[in-house]
Design an enzyme around this catalytic site. Structure first.
Site, mmCIF file in Angstrom:
data_model
loop_
_atom_site.group_PDB
_atom_site.id
_atom_site.type_symbol
_atom_site.label_atom_id
_atom_site.label_comp_id
_atom_site.label_asym_id
_atom_site.label_seq_id
_atom_site.Cartn_x
_atom_site.Cartn_y
_atom_site.Cartn_z
ATOM 1 N N SER A 205 0.835 -1.201 0.000
ATOM 2 C CA SER A 205 0.000 0.000 0.000
ATOM 3 C C SER A 205 0.872 1.254 0.000
ATOM 4 O O SER A 205 1.600 1.508 -0.952
ATOM 5 C CB SER A 205 -0.956 -0.043 1.201
ATOM 6 O OG SER A 205 -1.938 0.950 1.104
ATOM 7 N N ASP B 185 -9.856 -5.841 -4.102
ATOM 8 C CA ASP B 185 -9.279 -4.760 -3.292
ATOM 9 C C ASP B 185 -10.237 -3.575 -3.297
ATOM 10 O O ASP B 185 -10.555 -3.020 -4.350
ATOM 11 C CB ASP B 185 -7.919 -4.352 -3.860
ATOM 12 C CG ASP B 185 -7.134 -3.454 -2.916
ATOM 13 O OD1 ASP B 185 -7.736 -2.515 -2.358
ATOM 14 O OD2 ASP B 185 -5.933 -3.673 -2.752
ATOM 15 N N HIS C 106 -7.811 -5.549 0.792
ATOM 16 C CA HIS C 106 -6.549 -4.814 0.657
ATOM 17 C C HIS C 106 -5.427 -5.377 1.527
ATOM 18 O O HIS C 106 -4.251 -5.240 1.192
ATOM 19 C CB HIS C 106 -6.780 -3.345 1.016
ATOM 20 C CG HIS C 106 -5.641 -2.438 0.681
ATOM 21 N ND1 HIS C 106 -5.235 -2.184 -0.617
ATOM 22 C CD2 HIS C 106 -4.798 -1.721 1.482
ATOM 23 C CE1 HIS C 106 -4.212 -1.338 -0.608
ATOM 24 N NE2 HIS C 106 -3.925 -1.053 0.652
#
Length: 433
Positions: free
Chosen positions: A287, A374, A411
């Protein structure tokens, strides 16, 4: 077509000619008068409003003040203000002060008046002065001593998080900045690691095994479950894992900025490189960490250094995504209401993370990992970035693995996939070959 039918009834007789003549004469007599009563009163009103009143206000202010203010009616009527006990104030005294000659001020003095004046002094004098004149002091006490999540967690004790072959350490990338870092050795060494000190852990880096530096995402600390999950997978594969909390995260000091996070990652890489001899070093960014990883990779390219390998999980593209809020806004809102005292304190903290441009300059093998479901980064984003990187380095050096959306990894959940260890091992073997 409807027709309107008049009502039946007696018709009114036409007015007589004499009455009609009288009305016409009266009307002519009324309209022909050159000076009527309303004209007189209208002129008088204009005279009073535009001449008398302004003259009175300008020329006789003392007289007006005397009769309007000094002799005004008082409410409540017939009240003896010198006796506050008659108003159920049995802890109040009345007194008269003389501010000027001929001026007497009646004052009630009570405890609430003292505290009220003190509150007004603090709100309108002390607080504005502090906010405007002492911003550095405020930032120190609000940001540096902010609340941390999870509450009451001692990040200096990784064994409390079921990491019994991990040591905590603090590094100093810059003066005044302390980074909390966990170093986990391969799971095969967990018994040997019991009771060992920092020197033993550092020496173990030079044993020849691959070393991973895991750059985590936004929010939280290195103790987040999915981050520890990745560390355990890598340790189980026989790799060393170092997981830092960037400045401002966890128990690391300082304010998080893009340059600061990149500096932290570069410092940790150089620290590991100096102790791992010729061991393979792989950077895993998740991320927000993907932006940090590509930033540091480009900085190293400028220094003539190419990373051995890079894994980018849940990668984002700030140039093509609408990010509705500042990524580090959590840092400034640790104390409730701080956004009302400081208007966007993060405004000067610019965040770019030019990931797409970085991929065009990188020369390291890259593995993209992404879940189709996601909820933060659509699958189209990593697919587009994969194409960018592959167009520069070729499909042999740039790989992408996606995970079915039906698995529900979103995610942060890729570490739960049973195929992940094999995917990582295959990638590392391609780097060693």
């Amino acid at each position: 077509m409807k027709r309107r039918i008049p009502k039946q009834g007696l018709a009114s007789p036409p007015p007589s000619s004499s009455s009609s003549v009288q009305r016409r004469v009266h009307s002519q007599r009324k309209d022909s008068r050159p000076f009527s009563w309303w004209l007189k009163w209208g002129l008088l009103a204009l005279f009073v409003v535009f001449i008398v009143l302004p003259c009175t206000v300008k020329v006789l202010p003392n007289l007006i003040q005397h009769y309007v203010y000094a002799h005004r009616l008082r409410v409540p009527f017939f009240a003896d203000l010198s006796r506050p006990d008659e108003f159920s104030l049995n802890h109040t005294i009345n007194m008269y002060l003389t501010s000027e000659e001929g001026i007497s001020l009646g004052v009630w003095f009570s405890w609430w008046l003292k505290w009220g004046l003190l509150a007004l002094f603090v709100v309108f004098i002390v607080l504005p002065y502090t906010v405007k004149v002492l911003p550095n002091l405020i930032q120190h006490y609000v940001y540096a001593h902010r609340l941390r999540v999870p509450f009451f967690a001692d990040l200096s004790r990784p064994d409390e998080f079921s990491l019994n072959h991990t040591i905590n350490m603090y590094l100093t990338p810059e003066e005044g900045i302390s980074l909390g870092v966990w170093h986990t050795v391969p799971a095969s060494q967990w018994k040997e690691a019991q009771g060992k000190d920092l020197a033993w852990y550092q020496d173990s880096l030079g044993a020849g095994g691959p070393v991973f530096i895991y750059l985590h995402g936004n929010l939280g600390t290195r103790s987040a479950p999915h981050r520890m999950g990745v560390a355990k997978i890598l340790s189980g594969l026989g790799y060393h894992v170092l997981v830092p909390d960037y400045r401002g995260f966890g128990d690391s000091t300082g304010e998080p900025t893009e340059d600061g996070l990149t500096t932290d990652a570069l410092y940790l890489y150089n620290w590991v490189k100096a102790r791992s001899r010729n061991s393979l070093i792989v950077i895993w960014g998740h991320s927000l960490g993907t932006g940090v990883a590509t930033n540091m990779a480009v900085e190293l390219v400028k220094q003539g250094v190419v990373l051995d390998g890079v894994i980018l999980e849940g990668i984002f593209n700030a140039a093509r995504q609408n990010i509705p809020f500042h990524p580090f806004i959590w840092y400034y809102w640790k104390y409730p209401g701080i956004g009302y005292l400081f208007k966007e304190p993060w405004a000067e903290n610019k965040v770019v993370f030019p990931t797409e441009e970085n991929l065009k300059q990188m020369r390291s093998p890259v593995l993209f990992l992404h879940s189709e479901d996601d909820h933060l980064v659509p699958i189209s984003i990593p697919q587009q970035l994969h194409e960018v990187a592959a167009s520069v380095q070729g499909a042999e050096r740039v790989k992408m693995v996606t995970f079915e959306g039906s698995l529900g990894y979103l995610h942060n959940g890729l570490y739960r996939d049973p195929r992940l260890p094999g995917i990582i091992k295959e990638f590392v073997q391609s780097l060693e070959g």
